[in-house]
Design a protein around this motif. Structure first.
Motif, PDB file in Angstrom:
ATOM      1  N   GLU A   9     -12.266   3.137   4.538  1.00 51.65           N
ATOM      2  CA  GLU A   9     -12.676   3.275   5.957  1.00 51.65           C
ATOM      3  C   GLU A   9     -13.876   4.211   6.125  1.00 51.65           C
ATOM      4  OE1 GLU A   9      -9.282   4.231   8.454  1.00 51.65           O
ATOM      5  OE2 GLU A   9      -8.460   2.214   8.227  1.00 51.65           O
ATOM      6  N   ALA A  62       0.586  -2.174   5.298  1.00 52.39           N
ATOM      7  CA  ALA A  62       0.442  -0.721   5.264  1.00 52.39           C
ATOM      8  C   ALA A  62       1.570  -0.143   6.123  1.00 52.39           C
ATOM      9  CB  ALA A  62      -0.914  -0.305   5.816  1.00 52.39           C
ATOM     10  N   GLN A  63       2.465   0.546   5.446  1.00 48.93           N
ATOM     11  CA  GLN A  63       2.464   0.793   4.025  1.00 48.93           C
ATOM     12  C   GLN A  63       3.782   0.270   3.455  1.00 48.93           C
ATOM     13  OE1 GLN A  63       1.086   4.755   3.090  1.00 48.93           O
ATOM     14  NE2 GLN A  63      -0.612   4.656   4.525  1.00 48.93           N
ATOM     15  N   TRP A  79     -13.488   9.898  11.430  1.00 49.01           N
ATOM     16  CA  TRP A  79     -12.353  10.736  10.992  1.00 49.01           C
ATOM     17  C   TRP A  79     -12.305  10.866   9.465  1.00 49.01           C
ATOM     18  CZ3 TRP A  79     -11.963   5.875  13.160  1.00 49.01           C
ATOM     19  CH2 TRP A  79     -11.608   4.849  12.278  1.00 49.01           C
ATOM     20  N   TRP A 134       1.683  -0.403  14.222  1.00 50.05           N
ATOM     21  CA  TRP A 134       1.656   1.070  14.139  1.00 50.05           C
ATOM     22  C   TRP A 134       1.411   1.617  15.543  1.00 50.05           C
ATOM     23  CZ3 TRP A 134      -2.832   4.262  11.445  1.00 50.05           C
ATOM     24  CH2 TRP A 134      -2.548   5.635  11.568  1.00 50.05           C
ATOM     25  N   GLU A 178      -5.220  -3.199   4.792  1.00 44.34           N
ATOM     26  CA  GLU A 178      -4.292  -2.422   5.639  1.00 44.34           C
ATOM     27  C   GLU A 178      -4.015  -3.226   6.894  1.00 44.34           C
ATOM     28  OE1 GLU A 178      -5.028   1.726   6.558  1.00 44.34           O
ATOM     29  OE2 GLU A 178      -5.943   2.022   4.577  1.00 44.34           O
ATOM     30  N   GLU A 235       0.312   5.444   0.075  1.00 46.12           N
ATOM     31  CA  GLU A 235      -0.656   6.538   0.175  1.00 46.12           C
ATOM     32  C   GLU A 235       0.087   7.859   0.006  1.00 46.12           C
ATOM     33  OE1 GLU A 235      -2.976   6.360   3.759  1.00 46.12           O
ATOM     34  OE2 GLU A 235      -3.954   8.277   3.390  1.00 46.12           O
ATOM     35  N   LEU A 263       0.924  10.351   1.710  1.00 47.78           N
ATOM     36  CA  LEU A 263       0.970  10.579   3.167  1.00 47.78           C
ATOM     37  C   LEU A 263       2.438  10.692   3.560  1.00 47.78           C
ATOM     38  CD1 LEU A 263      -0.595   8.042   5.760  1.00 47.78           C
ATOM     39  CD2 LEU A 263       0.949   9.901   6.287  1.00 47.78           C
ATOM     40  N   HIS A 309      -9.261  -3.740   8.110  1.00 48.19           N
ATOM     41  CA  HIS A 309      -7.981  -3.137   8.499  1.00 48.19           C
ATOM     42  C   HIS A 309      -7.685  -3.458   9.958  1.00 48.19           C
ATOM     43  CE1 HIS A 309      -8.497   0.329   5.300  1.00 48.19           C
ATOM     44  NE2 HIS A 309      -8.380  -0.869   4.759  1.00 48.19           N
ATOM     45  N   PHE A 324       0.847  -1.193   0.000  1.00 48.68           N
ATOM     46  CA  PHE A 324       0.000   0.000   0.000  1.00 48.68           C
ATOM     47  C   PHE A 324       0.882   1.243   0.000  1.00 48.68           C
ATOM     48  CE2 PHE A 324      -2.754   2.563   3.229  1.00 48.68           C
ATOM     49  CZ  PHE A 324      -3.331   3.312   2.217  1.00 48.68           C
ATOM     50  N   GLY A 384      -6.301   4.817   1.516  1.00 53.65           N
ATOM     51  CA  GLY A 384      -6.051   5.563   2.717  1.00 53.65           C
ATOM     52  C   GLY A 384      -6.994   6.771   2.857  1.00 53.65           C
ATOM     53  N   ASN A 385      -6.859   7.367   4.031  1.00 57.43           N
ATOM     54  CA  ASN A 385      -7.679   8.535   4.360  1.00 57.43           C
ATOM     55  C   ASN A 385      -7.539   9.635   3.300  1.00 57.43           C
ATOM     56  OD1 ASN A 385      -8.373   7.214   6.719  1.00 57.43           O
ATOM     57  ND2 ASN A 385      -6.890   8.297   7.995  1.00 57.43           N
TER      58      ASN A 385
END
Ligand code: AHR
Length: 502
Positions: free
Chosen positions: A172, A350-351, A177, A295, A291, A26, A28, A241, A24, A70-71
């Motif tokens: 998600e 992820a990731q 969020w 983390w 994901e 992203e 980010l 996830h 993954f 991802g977000n």
């Protein structure tokens, strides 16, 4: 401590989909900018992509890579990343409170994926946007030509469609969020309608609908039931996830968390069966665990830093430095996926680069392997074939998260083409080595055996740019073979890969 394992040729679970070893990337932090893309880097190719990173990704052999979030995807305009680079807009990314220069978009990612020898798995924005932008994106990516969006792609330099099979319907969407978060019924309806529209255009697509962001979400597992009741016949996978944490520094509890992962997969399998029966559906839906990773190392710091900064471009974010303990955890997670490979067909670490990732880079400098690179690499390279239903007899311990957690976590894979049996074994016991007897039955004669070990005396040991090989695999002579019986000694808290040539 002793463990006895039986592997029998007839006790099989599933043919593993190689996409179980997906990844993954992203938009980010430094995943894209100074991760895969750094035009001024000494190793940059003609597209500005770091060749040193491409080499590490190729070695990892990850067959599919999810992109662009991802977000991030939930407020992303894919059109911002096409056309002349100097005309692309800088946008404020709401997910991570950063600036996005759009210097990398679908064309650049596609070139990178080709160079890195991985297939694209693309996500559409069902947060701030919807069906129309999704169908335009699919047309841009997959239609040969003769339509507005496909001709624009051709004008932008890509004559042939990329023909991407695997698409995620948002990300998600159960999470408050998430930009454009929805209720299960709202999201299920939108996902179903979007799936119908893009399938009408291309009936070879494989579609992934969002399940829960993790199994502690208050809406879990009703979310899965409602979403699938809306969309079952239009989708192929439901996405799950999970991230793993050890804030308490309790190794036994931490290494028991894959039991929770296993329960999560089992529960969602049950929900899939329930909805399938309820709807009298003929198709199957499977799990895309797109994901997963450890983390927590930098998570609280990052949350604090994000509140304090403006809108930086590609700041260091989610740069967890993994340790030896995480090697054990990642090994147990991958083993769980192998043991559940009948249902979990796709999974994405992820990731991939810099952001909670097996590969790290220094801007303008080196790229190196984090500790967790190694168990992922082994599973991806040697965990292909048929997953075996092993019989395991081993002492266990009770953890808060689960009772009877076996000290030995083991998965076995038979690769009929290569004529090999591979076992991935983690000794969760920190106090004692483990003698593992593996009886192999019905596979014919075992000719040779290889034992590769990852072991460090310090659970907190890490790999850094200065010391990139502090935690690394080594070949071990600690395994023997006689009359179809293997014997392996797995030191306390260790990861082993045992390969048998048949
Ligand atoms: O991988 C980091 C983030 O974790 C992703 O953007 C999001 O989907 C998840 O919450």
């Amino acid at each position: 401590m002793k463990a006895r394992v039986t592997a029998h040729a007839r006790f099989t679970l599933a043919d593993i989909d190689k996409r179980l070893y997906g990844s993954f990337l992203e938009h980010l932090g430094r995943a894209v900018y100074t991760g895969i893309y750094e035009p001024d880097h000494p190793t940059a190719d003609e597209n500005g992509m770091r060749r040193d990173v491409i080499d590490l990704v190729r070695e990892l052999d990850t067959p599919v890579c999810r992109y662009p979030g991802g977000n991030f995807v939930s407020a992303y305009n894919w059109e911002d990343g096409i056309g002349p680079k100097e005309e692309r807009p800088t946008r404020l990314d709401l997910a991570w409170h950063t600036s996005e220069s759009n210097q990398v978009g679908i064309h650049e990612f596609a070139e990178w994926a080709k160079a890195a020898n991985t297939e694209m798995m693309l996500a559409v924005n069902l947060g701030s946007r919807g069906l129309d932008e999704a169908r335009n994106f699919v047309e841009y990516v997959n239609h040969p030509g003769g339509s507005y969006w496909s001709d624009l792609r051709r004008k932008n330099g890509q004559a042939d469609p990329w023909d991407v099979r695997l698409w995620c319907l948002g990300n998600e969407m159960d999470g408050p969020w998430q930009v454009g978060h929805k209720s299960a019924a709202e999201y299920g309806h939108l996902a179903n309608e979007t799936a119908k529209a893009i399938r009408a255009f291309d009936d070879k697509l494989e579609l992934v609908v969002c399940g829960s962001s993790h199994s502690d979400m208050p809406s879990y597992p009703q979310w899965e039931a409602t979403v699938l009741e809306e969309s079952f016949e239009q989708v192929d996978y439901i996405s799950l996830h999970m991230y793993f944490e050890n804030y308490e520094k309790n190794t036994a509890e931490y290494l028991a968390l894959p039991e929770k992962l296993d329960r999560y997969i089992g529960t969602v399998s049950g929900v899939i069966d329930y909805v399938k029966s309820k709807k009298r559906a003929r198709n199957d839906v499977r799990i895309s665990f797109d994901e997963w990773n450890v983390w927590y190392h930098e998570r609280k710091n990052d949350a604090k830093r994000m509140k304090e900064w403006g809108w930086p471009h590609a700041p260091a974010l989610l740069e967890d430095i993994y340790n030896f303990e995480d090697v054990l955890q990642v090994g147990c997670i991958l083993n769980t996926f192998i043991r559940r490979s009948d249902t979990v067909r796709i999974a994405c670490i992820a990731q991939l680069v810099n952001v909670i990732a097996p590969i790290m880079t220094a801007p303008g400098g080196a790229a190196w392997k984090q500790t967790i690179y190694h168990p992922f690499h082994f599973a991806s390279r040697y965990g292909r074939g048929t997953a075996l239903r092993l019989d395991v007899d081993c002492p266990s311990y009770n953890a808060d998260v689960a009772a009877d957690v076996s000290y030995l976590d083991i998965a076995g894979v038979h690769d009929g083409d290569a004529g090999t049996l591979t076992f991935f074994a983690i000794n969760r016991n920190g106090a004692e080595p483990m003698e593992i007897d593996i009886s192999i039955e019905g596979f014919g004669e075992a000719k040779s055996i290889e034992h590769t070990l990852i072991k460090h005396d310090d659970l907190e040991a890490t790999n850094t740019a200065e010391n990139p090989e502090n935690v690394k695999p080594e070949s071990r002579g600690g395994a023997s073979l006689s009359g179809g019986k293997l014997q392996v000694v797995a030191p306390e808290h260790s990861y082993s890969m045992i390969r048998v040539q048949l």
